[in-house]
Design an enzyme around this catalytic site. Structure first.
Site, PDB file in Angstrom:
ATOM      1  N   ASN A  13      68.479   9.022  19.827  1.00  0.00           N
ATOM      2  CA  ASN A  13      67.579   9.791  20.689  1.00  0.00           C
ATOM      3  C   ASN A  13      66.953  10.851  19.788  1.00  0.00           C
ATOM      4  O   ASN A  13      67.601  11.829  19.431  1.00  0.00           O
ATOM      5  CB  ASN A  13      68.377  10.438  21.834  1.00  0.00           C
ATOM      6  CG  ASN A  13      67.520  11.383  22.665  1.00  0.00           C
ATOM      7  OD1 ASN A  13      66.297  11.440  22.501  1.00  0.00           O
ATOM      8  ND2 ASN A  13      68.160  12.135  23.547  1.00  0.00           N
ATOM      9  N   TRP A  14      65.710  10.612  19.417  1.00  0.00           N
ATOM     10  CA  TRP A  14      65.053  11.512  18.453  1.00  0.00           C
ATOM     11  C   TRP A  14      64.678  12.853  19.073  1.00  0.00           C
ATOM     12  O   TRP A  14      64.347  13.784  18.366  1.00  0.00           O
ATOM     13  CB  TRP A  14      63.795  10.842  17.894  1.00  0.00           C
ATOM     14  CG  TRP A  14      64.054   9.726  16.936  1.00  0.00           C
ATOM     15  CD1 TRP A  14      65.241   9.100  16.674  1.00  0.00           C
ATOM     16  CD2 TRP A  14      63.080   9.099  16.077  1.00  0.00           C
ATOM     17  NE1 TRP A  14      65.067   8.117  15.728  1.00  0.00           N
ATOM     18  CE2 TRP A  14      63.755   8.098  15.345  1.00  0.00           C
ATOM     19  CE3 TRP A  14      61.707   9.283  15.875  1.00  0.00           C
ATOM     20  CZ2 TRP A  14      63.093   7.285  14.415  1.00  0.00           C
ATOM     21  CZ3 TRP A  14      61.058   8.476  14.948  1.00  0.00           C
ATOM     22  CH2 TRP A  14      61.748   7.491  14.222  1.00  0.00           C
ATOM     23  N   LYS A  15      64.685  12.923  20.414  1.00  0.00           N
ATOM     24  CA  LYS A  15      64.256  14.153  21.105  1.00  0.00           C
ATOM     25  C   LYS A  15      62.846  14.534  20.645  1.00  0.00           C
ATOM     26  O   LYS A  15      62.046  13.646  20.392  1.00  0.00           O
ATOM     27  CB  LYS A  15      65.295  15.268  20.897  1.00  0.00           C
ATOM     28  CG  LYS A  15      66.715  14.772  21.234  1.00  0.00           C
ATOM     29  CD  LYS A  15      67.747  15.844  21.340  1.00  0.00           C
ATOM     30  CE  LYS A  15      69.095  15.217  21.700  1.00  0.00           C
ATOM     31  NZ  LYS A  15      70.160  16.169  21.896  1.00  0.00           N
ATOM     32  N   HIS A  98      68.767  12.704  30.932  1.00  0.00           N
ATOM     33  CA  HIS A  98      69.385  13.450  29.829  1.00  0.00           C
ATOM     34  C   HIS A  98      69.629  14.891  30.266  1.00  0.00           C
ATOM     35  O   HIS A  98      68.832  15.469  30.996  1.00  0.00           O
ATOM     36  CB  HIS A  98      68.483  13.410  28.593  1.00  0.00           C
ATOM     37  CG  HIS A  98      69.197  13.876  27.363  1.00  0.00           C
ATOM     38  ND1 HIS A  98      69.357  15.219  27.080  1.00  0.00           N
ATOM     39  CD2 HIS A  98      69.828  13.198  26.383  1.00  0.00           C
ATOM     40  CE1 HIS A  98      70.057  15.326  25.956  1.00  0.00           C
ATOM     41  NE2 HIS A  98      70.362  14.127  25.517  1.00  0.00           N
ATOM     42  N   GLU A 100      69.228  17.582  28.805  1.00  0.00           N
ATOM     43  CA  GLU A 100      68.134  18.515  28.462  1.00  0.00           C
ATOM     44  C   GLU A 100      67.018  18.435  29.507  1.00  0.00           C
ATOM     45  O   GLU A 100      66.356  19.426  29.799  1.00  0.00           O
ATOM     46  CB  GLU A 100      67.616  18.210  27.043  1.00  0.00           C
ATOM     47  CG  GLU A 100      68.616  18.692  25.993  1.00  0.00           C
ATOM     48  CD  GLU A 100      68.632  17.891  24.705  1.00  0.00           C
ATOM     49  OE1 GLU A 100      67.680  17.126  24.452  1.00  0.00           O
ATOM     50  OE2 GLU A 100      69.618  18.020  23.950  1.00  0.00           O
ATOM     51  N   GLU A 170      77.635  11.919  28.150  1.00  0.00           N
ATOM     52  CA  GLU A 170      77.328  12.981  27.194  1.00  0.00           C
ATOM     53  C   GLU A 170      77.788  14.326  27.747  1.00  0.00           C
ATOM     54  O   GLU A 170      77.072  14.962  28.529  1.00  0.00           O
ATOM     55  CB  GLU A 170      75.809  13.050  26.954  1.00  0.00           C
ATOM     56  CG  GLU A 170      75.211  11.792  26.368  1.00  0.00           C
ATOM     57  CD  GLU A 170      73.969  12.086  25.531  1.00  0.00           C
ATOM     58  OE1 GLU A 170      73.950  11.662  24.387  1.00  0.00           O
ATOM     59  OE2 GLU A 170      73.048  12.756  26.029  1.00  0.00           O
ATOM     60  N   GLY A 176      74.592  18.672  20.370  1.00  0.00           N
ATOM     61  CA  GLY A 176      73.943  19.529  19.386  1.00  0.00           C
ATOM     62  C   GLY A 176      74.769  20.734  18.970  1.00  0.00           C
ATOM     63  O   GLY A 176      74.271  21.658  18.336  1.00  0.00           O
ATOM     64  N   SER A 216      77.215  15.024  19.474  1.00  0.00           N
ATOM     65  CA  SER A 216      77.675  15.265  18.100  1.00  0.00           C
ATOM     66  C   SER A 216      78.405  14.076  17.480  1.00  0.00           C
ATOM     67  O   SER A 216      79.323  14.254  16.681  1.00  0.00           O
ATOM     68  CB  SER A 216      78.532  16.529  18.026  1.00  0.00           C
ATOM     69  OG  SER A 216      77.786  17.654  18.446  1.00  0.00           O
ATOM     70  N   GLY A 237      71.939  11.955  18.730  1.00  0.00           N
ATOM     71  CA  GLY A 237      70.819  12.871  18.559  1.00  0.00           C
ATOM     72  C   GLY A 237      70.578  13.159  17.081  1.00  0.00           C
ATOM     73  O   GLY A 237      70.007  12.344  16.353  1.00  0.00           O
ATOM     74  N   GLY A 238      71.044  14.302  16.625  1.00  0.00           N
ATOM     75  CA  GLY A 238      70.783  14.778  15.262  1.00  0.00           C
ATOM     76  C   GLY A 238      71.007  13.741  14.167  1.00  0.00           C
ATOM     77  O   GLY A 238      70.157  13.579  13.269  1.00  0.00           O
TER      78      GLY A 238
HETATM   79  P1  13P Z   1      73.572  15.274  19.234  1.00  0.00           P
HETATM   80  O1  13P Z   1      74.049  13.972  18.646  1.00  0.00           O
HETATM   81  O2  13P Z   1      72.556  15.962  18.395  1.00  0.00           O
HETATM   82  O3  13P Z   1      74.712  16.138  19.664  1.00  0.00           O
HETATM   83  O4  13P Z   1      72.787  14.878  20.584  1.00  0.00           O
HETATM   84  C1  13P Z   1      73.376  14.013  21.475  1.00  0.00           C
HETATM   85  C2  13P Z   1      72.376  13.650  22.499  1.00  0.00           C
HETATM   86  O5  13P Z   1      71.961  14.473  23.295  1.00  0.00           O
HETATM   87  C3  13P Z   1      71.888  12.273  22.524  1.00  0.00           C
HETATM   88  O6  13P Z   1      71.146  12.027  23.655  1.00  0.00           O
END
Ligand code: 13P
Length: 255
Positions: A13-15, A98, A100, A170, A176, A216, A237-238
């Protein structure tokens, strides 16, 4: 994960990251590293990178997803993108619900359910995100929260449709933050989600469902997390923004 019953999927998930040039470079670096994956590989990218990602992954084992979609097929919804628009481009997956989106953009279980139905109708495969806040975990209501989110999101979804849905657990406190759920915590909640699905549908359906962990997950902890019987890959994510790290996670989930 239980390989006899279901397939692991690692989804990035590149956000809100990467412009088109950067997206192209990241995909080019990633493709040779993940070509022998023994799990599903998906990258969910910003709308502006969808065309680039579809073009760059053509003929490869990497599938492309969006990070959200609207519930209407078209209309006066300034700034929104419909599931049909995504499907017409050749997009296969879409992240929905999600944390966020829930936290910053007023997403509710009700709107997640509407988006989910729109995505399924358009032929997209939703990656449905659920997860508790830190104070909810500390208050001992993780199962209540995650169970409620799962049930409300899946309202009106048939057993046949469910086969096209991935659930991603999640925990919000792990996103994050560098704080990962322990492998046991991840497995415990993933297993609980499977029991909720079993109650809503049946055991066979629940056993076949891909339930990811996200929060994470990285090159260092992916092997332990994905080795858990109920953790069928991850939503990353990251670490999905670095080709080598993403490839290592895919390698771990392929074992
Ligand atoms: P991180 O891997 O950066 O913690 O993000 C997880 C995430 O929100 C994937 O959708």
């Amino acid at each position: 994960m239980n390989k006899a019953l279901r397939k692991a999927v690692i989804a990035g998930n590149w956000k809100m990251n990467k412009n088109r040039q950067e997206a192209k470079a990241l995909i080019a670096e990633m493709l040779p590293l993940v070509k022998d994956a023994d799990c599903g590989v998906v990258i969910c990218v910003p709308y502006t990178n969808l065309e680039t990602a579809l073009e760059a992954t053509k003929g490869s084992n990497v599938k492309v997803g969006a990070e959200n979609c609207h519930w209407a097929t078209s209309g006066a919804f300034t700034g929104e993108i419909s599931a049909d628009m995504l499907a017409e481009m050749g997009v296969e997956y879409v992240v929905l619900g999600h944390s966020e989106r829930r936290q910053y953009f007023g997403e509710t279980d009700g709107t997640v359910n509407k988006r989910l139905h729109a995505a399924l109708t358009a032929g997209l495969k939703p990656i449905l995100c659920v997860g508790e806040l830190l104070n909810e975990r500390e208050g001992g209501i993780t199962e209540e929260v995650v169970g409620m989110q799962t049930k409300l999101a899946l309202a009106g979804v048939t057993k046949e449709q469910l086969a096209n849905i991935i659930i991603a657990y999640e925990p919000v406190w792990a996103i994050g933050t560098g704080k990962t759920a322990t492998a046991e915590q991840a497995n415990e909640v993933n297993h609980y989600i499977r029991t909720v699905v079993e109650k809503l549908y049946d055991k066979e359906t629940a056993d076949a469902m891909t339930i990811q962990y996200g929060g994470s997950m990285n090159a260092g902890n992916a092997e332990e997390l994905t080795a858990q019987p109920d953790v069928d890959g991850g939503l990353i994510g990251g670490a999905s923004l670095k080709a080598a790290d993403f490839a290592k996670i895919i390698e771990a989930a392929s074992k």
